[in-house]
Design a protein around this motif. Structure first.
Motif, mmCIF file in Angstrom:
data_model
loop_
_atom_site.group_PDB
_atom_site.id
_atom_site.type_symbol
_atom_site.label_atom_id
_atom_site.label_comp_id
_atom_site.label_asym_id
_atom_site.label_seq_id
_atom_site.Cartn_x
_atom_site.Cartn_y
_atom_site.Cartn_z
ATOM 1 N N ARG A 199 0.829 -1.200 0.000
ATOM 2 C CA ARG A 199 0.000 0.000 0.000
ATOM 3 C C ARG A 199 0.867 1.254 0.000
ATOM 4 O O ARG A 199 0.554 2.238 -0.678
ATOM 5 C CB ARG A 199 -0.937 0.013 1.206
ATOM 6 C CG ARG A 199 -1.960 1.143 1.131
ATOM 7 C CD ARG A 199 -2.796 1.275 2.373
ATOM 8 N NE ARG A 199 -3.656 0.122 2.614
ATOM 9 C CZ ARG A 199 -4.565 0.084 3.596
ATOM 10 N NH1 ARG A 199 -4.729 1.150 4.401
ATOM 11 N NH2 ARG A 199 -5.301 -0.988 3.763
ATOM 12 N N GLU A 257 2.093 2.006 -3.431
ATOM 13 C CA GLU A 257 1.033 2.584 -4.263
ATOM 14 C C GLU A 257 0.922 4.093 -4.033
ATOM 15 O O GLU A 257 0.763 4.868 -4.987
ATOM 16 C CB GLU A 257 -0.304 1.909 -3.946
ATOM 17 C CG GLU A 257 -0.398 0.456 -4.399
ATOM 18 C CD GLU A 257 -1.672 -0.207 -3.913
ATOM 19 O OE1 GLU A 257 -2.416 0.433 -3.124
ATOM 20 O OE2 GLU A 257 -1.938 -1.356 -4.306
ATOM 21 N N CYS A 265 -1.850 7.119 2.812
ATOM 22 C CA CYS A 265 -1.715 5.675 2.997
ATOM 23 C C CYS A 265 -2.630 5.171 4.109
ATOM 24 O O CYS A 265 -3.103 4.032 4.072
ATOM 25 C CB CYS A 265 -0.252 5.341 3.323
ATOM 26 S SG CYS A 265 0.164 3.595 3.166
ATOM 27 N N ASP A 268 -5.516 6.037 4.546
ATOM 28 C CA ASP A 268 -6.863 5.993 3.977
ATOM 29 C C ASP A 268 -7.892 6.600 4.925
ATOM 30 O O ASP A 268 -9.032 6.144 5.021
ATOM 31 C CB ASP A 268 -7.255 4.556 3.608
ATOM 32 C CG ASP A 268 -8.390 4.525 2.592
ATOM 33 O OD1 ASP A 268 -8.513 5.485 1.812
ATOM 34 O OD2 ASP A 268 -9.155 3.544 2.581
#
Length: 396
Positions: free
Chosen positions: A147, A150, A183, A185
């Motif tokens: 993650r 990304e 990250c 979220d």
């Protein structure tokens, strides 16, 4: 839906706060309260709400209370009095009196923070800095690094994942801070002057990147800034603070056009209008232009004019005896590619910057529309008034 709801919020730092609260209610100033009690009023009677997906900028000079208010949203500054609620799924959680476990859960899953000084751990690689919050949540190493990579790719730093923070420039380090926040979220991002320590060119670039990321992720962002041009550029709404109080809250254009106090008017007096003002606030209404028969005169010297039918729909545009082409600008295409000697129609909410570019490219006034009807015109005089600050009197 509301993501953050604040009502009559006081944040006071010190001891024996009852006397300070009483003095606030008596109308005493921050300075008077500090001199008598030694306590500092960070926020006084603040009421504001922030919708999901909104960027709200808290704006003010040093000591105005903007950071104190921001840090109350994640519990770093405890609420002295009033209500501060943060959305957690389908419910709004009250932070006044919240227990430690619930606060920890909110910080882990709902609210993330991006600091001014990057706050990167120098002994961890870039990717491990980004993944650190996920590690604290207990996520497995493989998943959290995936993650984190990304998010690094999202901010253009995937190739730097194995570097240490000191090997990156200041702008790159701030991107790492952004990647770390994204990250997690979290639904809500708190950003405390994240770009203020950077050079102007890097700051402008990161502002653009933040807006692009926001278009993709649609987070709720509370952003603290002392730079008005930055606030006007990125904010859907702006709250201007003075002495711990919110003295005006609204859309950027409303702040510039309708300052409610002398303090706000002074604050926005030297604002660059190009990124803020919209066509409808600058235009000359069709009804204010000279009408001759079924023609509306745009420019007497050039004999440019518009012809409308009985339903007020535009039929044609002329300059002298020449019929001018009419184009509709969609708001997305490059205004610099428009040809000369073309009458362009655009939505009345067009930015002044785009409107000025269209005027420059075509050499003709710009027509502004609403509901497929021409409602106004932007000519050179309208632009001159805006650049000279005359729009204040027009708005009033």
């Amino acid at each position: 839906m509301k993501a953050v709801s604040i009502e009559n919020l006081d944040v006071i730092f010190g001891h024996g706060l009852e006397r300070s609260i009483t003095m606030l209610d008596e109308g005493k100033t921050r300075q008077e309260i500090q001199e008598e009690t030694g306590n500092v009023v960070g926020v006084s009677n603040a009421t504001i709400s922030v919708d999901e997906g909104e960027i709200c900028v808290l704006m003010g000079l040093s000591g105005s209370g903007k950071s104190s208010l921001l840090r109350a949203v994640n519990g770093l500054n405890p609420v002295t009095r009033g209500s501060l609620k943060v959305r957690d799924g389908e419910e709004m959680v009250e932070l006044n009196g919240i227990d430690a476990n619930k606060l920890r859960d909110l910080r882990s899953h709902r609210v993330s923070m991006v600091f001014q000084k990057f706050a990167l751990m120098p002994w961890l690689s870039v990717v491990d800095n980004v993944a650190f919050g996920l590690e604290m949540q207990g996520m497995a190493k493989t998943e959290r690094r995936k993650r984190a990579m990304e998010k690094l790719d999202m901010v253009g730093l995937s190739e730097w994942h194995d570097k240490l923070p000191h090997e990156l420039s200041g702008g790159m380090q701030q991107r790492v801070g952004l990647a770390r926040a994204f990250c997690m979220d979290s639904d809500i991002l708190l950003m405390d002057e994240p770009f203020s320590a950077l050079d102007p060119l890097i700051r402008n670039q990161l502002q653009d990147e933040l807006l692009e990321l926001q278009r993709k992720l649609n987070k709720t962002i509370l952003f603290v800034s002392h730079d008005l041009d930055e606030a006007l550029k990125i904010g859907n709404n702006i709250a201007i603070m003075e002495s711990g109080k919110i003295i005006q809250h609204g859309k950027p254009e409303d702040i510039v056009l309708r300052p409610e106090t002398q303090y706000v008017e002074d604050f926005v007096a030297h604002t660059n209008p190009l990124n803020v003002l919209r066509g409808r606030s600058l235009m000359t209404a069709i009804g204010d232009l000279e009408h001759r028969d079924n023609m509306v005169m745009l420019n007497e010297m050039e004999q440019s004019r518009l012809q409308f039918d009985s339903q007020s729909a535009l039929i044609a545009a002329y300059r002298g005896e020449t019929t001018l082409p009419i184009l509709t600008w969609d708001g997305e295409s490059d205004a610099c590619s428009l040809p000369k000697d073309v009458i362009v129609m655009a939505n009345a909410d067009i930015s002044m910057r785009n409107a000025l570019e269209i005027r420059y490219q075509t050499g003709l006034p710009l027509l502004l529309t609403e509901n497929d009807r021409v409602i106004g015109v932007l000519s050179d005089n309208d632009f001159y008034h805006a650049l000279l600050g005359k729009h204040f009197s027009n708005a009033a």
